[in-house]
Motif scaffolding. Structure first.
Motif, PDB file in Angstrom:
ATOM      1  N   MET A 277       0.853  -1.192   0.000  1.00 42.09           N
ATOM      2  CA  MET A 277       0.000   0.000   0.000  1.00 42.09           C
ATOM      3  C   MET A 277       0.887   1.239   0.000  1.00 42.09           C
ATOM      4  SD  MET A 277      -3.119  -1.170   0.106  1.00 42.09           S
ATOM      5  CE  MET A 277      -4.116   0.168   0.735  1.00 42.09           C
ATOM      6  N   HIS A 278       0.555   2.201  -0.840  1.00 39.81           N
ATOM      7  CA  HIS A 278       1.369   3.404  -0.968  1.00 39.81           C
ATOM      8  C   HIS A 278       0.664   4.575  -0.298  1.00 39.81           C
ATOM      9  CE1 HIS A 278       3.993   6.420  -2.877  1.00 39.81           C
ATOM     10  NE2 HIS A 278       2.878   7.128  -2.981  1.00 39.81           N
ATOM     11  N   TYR A 279       1.386   5.247   0.614  1.00 38.69           N
ATOM     12  CA  TYR A 279       0.878   6.466   1.228  1.00 38.69           C
ATOM     13  C   TYR A 279       1.973   7.519   1.186  1.00 38.69           C
ATOM     14  CZ  TYR A 279      -2.637   3.321   3.186  1.00 38.69           C
ATOM     15  OH  TYR A 279      -3.623   2.387   3.344  1.00 38.69           O
ATOM     16  N   GLU A 280       1.583   8.736   0.838  1.00 33.09           N
ATOM     17  CA  GLU A 280       2.552   9.826   0.764  1.00 33.09           C
ATOM     18  C   GLU A 280       2.155  10.930   1.730  1.00 33.09           C
ATOM     19  OE1 GLU A 280       4.113  13.083  -2.517  1.00 33.09           O
ATOM     20  OE2 GLU A 280       3.597  11.067  -3.183  1.00 33.09           O
ATOM     21  N   GLY A 281       3.119  11.392   2.547  1.00 31.00           N
ATOM     22  CA  GLY A 281       2.872  12.491   3.470  1.00 31.00           C
ATOM     23  C   GLY A 281       2.045  12.074   4.676  1.00 31.00           C
ATOM     24  N   LYS A 282       1.598  13.068   5.428  1.00 29.42           N
ATOM     25  CA  LYS A 282       0.756  12.810   6.595  1.00 29.42           C
ATOM     26  C   LYS A 282      -0.599  12.279   6.145  1.00 29.42           C
ATOM     27  CE  LYS A 282       1.249  17.090   7.931  1.00 29.42           C
ATOM     28  NZ  LYS A 282       1.120  18.357   8.688  1.00 29.42           N
ATOM     29  N   ILE A 283      -1.133  11.336   6.898  1.00 29.56           N
ATOM     30  CA  ILE A 283      -2.377  10.672   6.535  1.00 29.56           C
ATOM     31  C   ILE A 283      -3.437  10.946   7.604  1.00 29.56           C
ATOM     32  CG2 ILE A 283      -3.495   8.441   6.128  1.00 29.56           C
ATOM     33  CD1 ILE A 283      -1.569   9.379   3.919  1.00 29.56           C
ATOM     34  N   TYR A 284      -4.633  11.325   7.165  1.00 30.10           N
ATOM     35  CA  TYR A 284      -5.745  11.605   8.073  1.00 30.10           C
ATOM     36  C   TYR A 284      -7.000  10.887   7.604  1.00 30.10           C
ATOM     37  CZ  TYR A 284      -2.845  15.448   9.774  1.00 30.10           C
ATOM     38  OH  TYR A 284      -1.818  16.199  10.299  1.00 30.10           O
ATOM     39  N   ARG A 285      -7.797  10.475   8.582  1.00 35.61           N
ATOM     40  CA  ARG A 285      -9.127   9.934   8.299  1.00 35.61           C
ATOM     41  C   ARG A 285     -10.023  10.254   9.485  1.00 35.61           C
ATOM     42  NH1 ARG A 285      -9.410   7.306  12.842  1.00 35.61           N
ATOM     43  NH2 ARG A 285      -7.911   5.654  13.229  1.00 35.61           N
ATOM     44  N   PRO A 286     -11.336  10.334   9.286  1.00 37.19           N
ATOM     45  CA  PRO A 286     -12.231  10.603  10.411  1.00 37.19           C
ATOM     46  C   PRO A 286     -12.152   9.481  11.443  1.00 37.19           C
ATOM     47  CG  PRO A 286     -13.361  10.841   8.298  1.00 37.19           C
ATOM     48  CD  PRO A 286     -12.060  10.188   8.011  1.00 37.19           C
ATOM     49  N   TRP A 287     -12.382   9.808  12.706  1.00 40.13           N
ATOM     50  CA  TRP A 287     -12.288   8.795  13.752  1.00 40.13           C
ATOM     51  C   TRP A 287     -13.349   7.710  13.587  1.00 40.13           C
ATOM     52  CZ3 TRP A 287     -14.165  13.710  14.557  1.00 40.13           C
ATOM     53  CH2 TRP A 287     -15.403  13.860  15.186  1.00 40.13           C
TER      54      TRP A 287
ATOM     55  N   PHE B  96     -12.205   3.930   2.968  1.00 42.32           N
ATOM     56  CA  PHE B  96     -12.242   5.389   2.987  1.00 42.32           C
ATOM     57  C   PHE B  96     -11.152   5.914   2.059  1.00 42.32           C
ATOM     58  CE2 PHE B  96     -11.381   9.664   4.590  1.00 42.32           C
ATOM     59  CZ  PHE B  96     -12.666  10.164   4.672  1.00 42.32           C
ATOM     60  N   LEU B  97     -11.542   6.795   1.139  1.00 43.37           N
ATOM     61  CA  LEU B  97     -10.607   7.368   0.177  1.00 43.37           C
ATOM     62  C   LEU B  97     -10.003   8.648   0.731  1.00 43.37           C
ATOM     63  CD1 LEU B  97     -12.645   6.916  -3.150  1.00 43.37           C
ATOM     64  CD2 LEU B  97     -11.119   5.292  -2.016  1.00 43.37           C
ATOM     65  N   ILE B  98      -8.679   8.727   0.689  1.00 52.28           N
ATOM     66  CA  ILE B  98      -7.960   9.909   1.142  1.00 52.28           C
ATOM     67  C   ILE B  98      -7.175  10.465  -0.042  1.00 52.28           C
ATOM     68  CG2 ILE B  98      -7.800   9.148   3.536  1.00 52.28           C
ATOM     69  CD1 ILE B  98      -4.996   8.109   2.935  1.00 52.28           C
TER      70      ILE B  98
ATOM     71  N   GLU C 131     -13.951   6.250  10.925  1.00 50.94           N
ATOM     72  CA  GLU C 131     -13.459   5.326   9.895  1.00 50.94           C
ATOM     73  C   GLU C 131     -12.230   4.549  10.381  1.00 50.94           C
ATOM     74  OE1 GLU C 131     -14.863   4.771   6.945  1.00 50.94           O
ATOM     75  OE2 GLU C 131     -16.442   6.284   7.118  1.00 50.94           O
ATOM     76  N   ALA C 132     -12.131   4.334  11.683  1.00 54.81           N
ATOM     77  CA  ALA C 132     -10.957   3.663  12.255  1.00 54.81           C
ATOM     78  C   ALA C 132     -10.775   2.248  11.730  1.00 54.81           C
ATOM     79  CB  ALA C 132     -11.062   3.643  13.772  1.00 54.81           C
ATOM     80  N   ASP C 133     -11.868   1.593  11.342  1.00 56.98           N
ATOM     81  CA  ASP C 133     -11.785   0.213  10.865  1.00 56.98           C
ATOM     82  C   ASP C 133     -11.771   0.115   9.344  1.00 56.98           C
ATOM     83  OD1 ASP C 133     -11.788  -0.794  13.482  1.00 56.98           O
ATOM     84  OD2 ASP C 133     -13.985  -0.788  13.567  1.00 56.98           O
ATOM     85  N   SER C 134     -11.714   1.239   8.666  1.00 55.38           N
ATOM     86  CA  SER C 134     -11.753   1.245   7.204  1.00 55.38           C
ATOM     87  C   SER C 134     -10.355   1.092   6.606  1.00 55.38           C
ATOM     88  CB  SER C 134     -12.372   2.552   6.688  1.00 55.38           C
ATOM     89  OG  SER C 134     -13.709   2.678   7.114  1.00 55.38           O
ATOM     90  N   ILE C 135     -10.296   0.466   5.435  1.00 55.70           N
ATOM     91  CA  ILE C 135      -9.072   0.440   4.647  1.00 55.70           C
ATOM     92  C   ILE C 135      -8.932   1.811   3.981  1.00 55.70           C
ATOM     93  CG2 ILE C 135      -7.863  -0.657   2.722  1.00 55.70           C
ATOM     94  CD1 ILE C 135      -8.289  -2.439   5.183  1.00 55.70           C
ATOM     95  N   LEU C 136      -7.731   2.378   4.016  1.00 59.39           N
ATOM     96  CA  LEU C 136      -7.491   3.689   3.421  1.00 59.39           C
ATOM     97  C   LEU C 136      -6.816   3.523   2.065  1.00 59.39           C
ATOM     98  CD1 LEU C 136      -6.141   5.623   6.553  1.00 59.39           C
ATOM     99  CD2 LEU C 136      -8.515   5.301   5.815  1.00 59.39           C
ATOM    100  N   ILE C 137      -7.421   4.118   1.032  1.00 64.37           N
ATOM    101  CA  ILE C 137      -6.845   4.137  -0.306  1.00 64.37           C
ATOM    102  C   ILE C 137      -6.545   5.594  -0.650  1.00 64.37           C
ATOM    103  CG2 ILE C 137      -7.160   3.596  -2.746  1.00 64.37           C
ATOM    104  CD1 ILE C 137      -7.128   1.097  -1.083  1.00 64.37           C
ATOM    105  N   GLN C 138      -5.281   5.904  -0.892  1.00 69.55           N
ATOM    106  CA  GLN C 138      -4.910   7.289  -1.215  1.00 69.55           C
ATOM    107  C   GLN C 138      -5.145   7.544  -2.705  1.00 69.55           C
ATOM    108  OE1 GLN C 138      -0.805   8.537  -0.411  1.00 69.55           O
ATOM    109  NE2 GLN C 138      -1.618  10.464   0.370  1.00 69.55           N
ATOM    110  N   THR C 139      -6.080   8.438  -2.989  1.00 75.69           N
ATOM    111  CA  THR C 139      -6.432   8.753  -4.376  1.00 75.69           C
ATOM    112  C   THR C 139      -6.001  10.153  -4.789  1.00 75.69           C
ATOM    113  OG1 THR C 139      -8.630   9.463  -3.655  1.00 75.69           O
ATOM    114  CG2 THR C 139      -8.395   7.174  -4.355  1.00 75.69           C
ATOM    115  N   THR C 140      -5.938  11.055  -3.810  1.00 76.32           N
ATOM    116  CA  THR C 140      -5.427  12.400  -4.062  1.00 76.32           C
ATOM    117  C   THR C 140      -4.342  12.712  -3.039  1.00 76.32           C
ATOM    118  OG1 THR C 140      -7.085  13.447  -2.628  1.00 76.32           O
ATOM    119  CG2 THR C 140      -7.639  13.252  -4.967  1.00 76.32           C
ATOM    120  N   LEU C 141      -3.536  13.693  -3.350  1.00 74.81           N
ATOM    121  CA  LEU C 141      -2.555  14.198  -2.392  1.00 74.81           C
ATOM    122  C   LEU C 141      -2.992  15.599  -2.000  1.00 74.81           C
ATOM    123  CD1 LEU C 141       0.798  13.189  -4.156  1.00 74.81           C
ATOM    124  CD2 LEU C 141      -0.551  11.867  -2.534  1.00 74.81           C
ATOM    125  N   GLY C 142      -3.126  15.830  -0.699  1.00 74.72           N
ATOM    126  CA  GLY C 142      -3.440  17.169  -0.223  1.00 74.72           C
ATOM    127  C   GLY C 142      -4.880  17.586  -0.409  1.00 74.72           C
TER     128      GLY C 142
END
Length: 291
Positions: free
Chosen positions: A1-11, A67-69, A13-24
């Protein structure tokens, strides 16, 4: 899984898989926020996103929530977002919840037919930062959004059957505009009637423009009692529309969550108890933790 920079998600969505689709974030100028200061807004390449989706499938035998970040994912081109949603739907047929961040302005910048296509492609929920319903506060924090923008965005999301969680910040009006912030935020929520709300107590983020305003004397921190009184006003004056109340952010003084409007009376009893008995109310300014 690829993540760039600081990562945030709503509390929530703690059990959700995070997919990074945009940066910033495409706005990235709100005075209270530093979430995406480490990157410029960019939509990732489909090929890279699809690789992460495939990797998530290999890693997790059962995925019910994604959850898409990063920030306002809804800002990307509709055809690209639909391609991502379609790929997720094919890859995770067991999925029950698919959510993302979206500004209310992002809804406005798409046609209703586009929003309905996005909903049909599998999107269930959008998390949208309202922050305040007070026009002066909205202008001061450089939200780039008016009350009218928020109302229109909510109308379009509802017509497309996309559920919306609206978040906002107790104390964002500071010490001097606490009352107006509470009154105008509540009145706006009564017009918009989102599917869920997430009130949070103000936390000054290190390095933010709001922190500089605080040091320069342009902004005065509210007291804990003002924070509680803002929430009490909301609980007393929000209309009886169906809504889930996520009032259990880690910085909130009186933590509570439940179905609205059934929770109104127990919530009021809870907050009145804090106003009367919580020793924090004796402090001059609120003390909260950076995200």
């Amino acid at each position: 899984m690829h993540y760039e920079g600081k990562i945030y998600r709503p509390w929530m969505e703690a059990d959700s898989i995070l997919i990074q689709t945009t940066l910033g974030c495409s706005n990235n100028q709100c005075t209270f926020c530093t979430m995406f200061d480490d990157k410029r807004f960019k939509v990732r390449e489909l090929e890279d996103i699809f690789k992460d989706i495939a990797e998530a499938r290999r890693l997790y035998p059962k995925v019910e929530s994604i959850f898409l970040i990063d920030g306002n994912v809804m800002a990307m081109r509709t055809e690209k977002l639909i391609a991502i949603l379609d790929q997720i739907k094919v890859t995770f047929p067991e999925l029950k919840n698919l959510a993302l961040y979206s500004g209310f302005n992002d809804f406005r910048r798409k046609s209703i037919s586009e929003l309905k296509e996005i909903r049909s492609a599998g999107l269930t929920t959008a998390y949208s930062g309202l922050e305040s319903g007070d026009p002066i506060v909205l202008e001061r924090i450089k939200k780039g959004m008016t009350r009218e923008h928020a109302i229109k965005g909510m109308e379009l999301a509802r017509e497309a059957d996309i559920k919306v969680l609206a978040s906002f910040i107790f104390g964002l009006g500071g010490r001097e505009r606490s009352k107006e912030h509470a009154i105008n935020t509540t009145s706006l929520l009564n017009i918009m009637r989102p599917d869920a709300i997430a009130p949070m107590a103000l936390a000054i983020q290190p390095g933010s423009e709001l922190e500089q305003e605080l040091h320069n004397g342009q902004f005065s921190l509210p007291s804990p009692l003002q924070i509680l009184e803002e929430e009490k006003y909301l609980l007393e004056n929000m209309d009886d529309f169906p809504c889930f109340y996520w009032g259990d952010h880690g910085n909130n003084i009186a933590s509570m969550r439940g179905e609205w409007p059934a929770a109104r009376q127990p919530f009021l009893e809870h907050i009145n108890k804090h106003i009367s008995l919580n020793p924090m109310t004796k402090k001059n300014v609120i003390e909260t933790y950076a995200w």
